[in-house]
Each structure stands twice: as structure tokens, then as C-alpha cells.
Design an enzyme around this catalytic site. Sequence first.
Site, PDB file in Angstrom:
ATOM      1  CG  HIS A  77     -37.465 -30.259  66.453  1.00  0.00           C
ATOM      2  ND1 HIS A  77     -38.208 -31.385  66.194  1.00  0.00           N
ATOM      3  CD2 HIS A  77     -38.270 -29.432  67.168  1.00  0.00           C
ATOM      4  CE1 HIS A  77     -39.408 -31.261  66.739  1.00  0.00           C
ATOM      5  NE2 HIS A  77     -39.467 -30.087  67.337  1.00  0.00           N
ATOM      6  CB  VAL A  95     -37.259 -38.004  70.721  1.00  0.00           C
ATOM      7  CG1 VAL A  95     -37.684 -37.301  69.431  1.00  0.00           C
ATOM      8  CG2 VAL A  95     -37.039 -39.480  70.452  1.00  0.00           C
TER       9      VAL A  95
HETATM   10  C1  GRF Z   1     -37.635 -30.484  58.261  1.00  0.00           C
HETATM   11  O1  GRF Z   1     -38.640 -29.589  58.600  1.00  0.00           O
HETATM   12  C2  GRF Z   1     -36.806 -30.836  59.465  1.00  0.00           C
HETATM   13  O2  GRF Z   1     -36.696 -29.810  60.392  1.00  0.00           O
HETATM   14  C3  GRF Z   1     -37.599 -31.975  60.060  1.00  0.00           C
HETATM   15  O3  GRF Z   1     -38.093 -32.683  58.958  1.00  0.00           O
HETATM   16  C4  GRF Z   1     -38.181 -31.827  57.821  1.00  0.00           C
HETATM   17  C5  GRF Z   1     -37.357 -32.453  56.761  1.00  0.00           C
HETATM   18  O4  GRF Z   1     -37.435 -31.753  55.545  1.00  0.00           O
HETATM   19  N1  GRF Z   1     -36.781 -32.740  60.959  1.00  0.00           N
HETATM   20  P1  GRF Z   1     -36.378 -32.049  54.403  1.00  0.00           P
HETATM   21  O5  GRF Z   1     -36.485 -33.551  54.093  1.00  0.00           O
HETATM   22  O6  GRF Z   1     -35.032 -31.659  54.875  1.00  0.00           O
HETATM   23  O7  GRF Z   1     -36.845 -31.229  53.231  1.00  0.00           O
END
Ligand code: GRF
Length: 205
Positions: A112, A147
Amino acid sequence: MSKKRVAVLISGRGSNMTALIEAAKASDYPAEIALVVSNRPEAPGLIRAREEDITTAVVDHKLFGEDREAFERALDDALAAHRIDLVCLAGFMRRLSPWFVQRWRGKMLNIHPALLPEFKGLHTHRRALEAGVKRHGATVHFVVPEVDAGPIVEQASVAVREGDTEDTLAARVLEIEHRIYPRALRALAEGRASIASSAEDGQLS
Ligand code: GRF
């Protein structure tokens, strides 16, 4: 010791997925990325995974309409078919039901883009800027039914700079995401992180 078989669940770009794939190339890494699953057939991360010769699967939630349970059963079947031990959510944009979360309890991580428990939910970088926080960051945590909650495995922060925009801040946070996710998966795969060893407040002891 044999490597844990990991599935990475994505919905989009897959940069965290790529960070996990890269980390897992090291011979001493305790996990291998055995499967990448997307709920969106057009997710760019799928192309990248295929370039890396990783098995991919699409479980398109749209084909299941409102039937969340059927979608999750299909997802679970895909994981079982590939003998998956651990699951990493990496930009996976579907809420998972308590049934699925319970099945993978203690074996499923999420990343997250905020310092949980601050800024759960979406648009974390914008909200951090609006709140005027001095530090912002990212968290890898066990997935629980609520969540963006669940015991924290890894967390790292960056300083918020004068003049930062949502994009500049997001880019710096993403860099640390790519560092902490492989570390957290290593800890889980080596048995150094577990839900059972966590205190009630969600911090690892
Ligand atoms: C990331 O910022 C992650 O923390 C969040 O969604 C984004 C996904 O980016 N849950 P990616 O697809 O890994 O580039």
C-alpha cells in the site's frame, strides 16, 4: 530448502511485480514467481511477465458479473493448479472477500502506498500532500478482511519535499515500494514474518 511458489496478482502496470521477479532471480532468494494473475486482460504487467517467461493467467472479473464468489473460486483454482504457496497483491484492484482472505490467511501480502495506518484507501499521495505530512511512504502488510489493515511486515518512508506534486511524490514512494516488497516476501518465505507472531495492533513483534 525448496523455494516457495509465489503468485503475484496484478491489475495494471506491474512495477512491483517486476521488482519481485527481479529479486527472485537471485539464487539465494527463498521464493520463485511461479505465476502472475491479472483480473484485467489488458494489464501491461502481463506482457512484462511473459517477456520474463513467467506463466500468466487472466481471471477476468467482468465475466463473472456480480458473482464475486465465482470470480474468487476461479482465482483460487488458478492458484491451486499452479501449486501456489504464497500470494502477493501488487496493484490488484479488486476487493477480496473474507472467504478468500481466510483461505490465504498468513500467506498473502499486499503493498500500500502510504505509511499505514495513515491514508488507507485511494489517492494516498494527494491526501498526504493535502494533510501536510513531513514523511510519507509505503507499507507491506498481511491481508486481512478489512482493506489496508493487517499486520505490517515492512515499511519505509521518504521525506515530503517542498514543491512535491502527486507525481513526484508517487515516484519517490514507488522506488521504496520496489525495495521493501522483495524484503517482505523474503521474510515471509523464510518464516521470519507471520500473522501469528504479530501483536494485536498489527505490528510484528
Ligand atoms: C502501487 O503504488 C502499489 O502500492 C499500489 O498500487 C500501485 C501498483 O503499481 N497498491 P504497480 O502496478 O506495481 O506498478
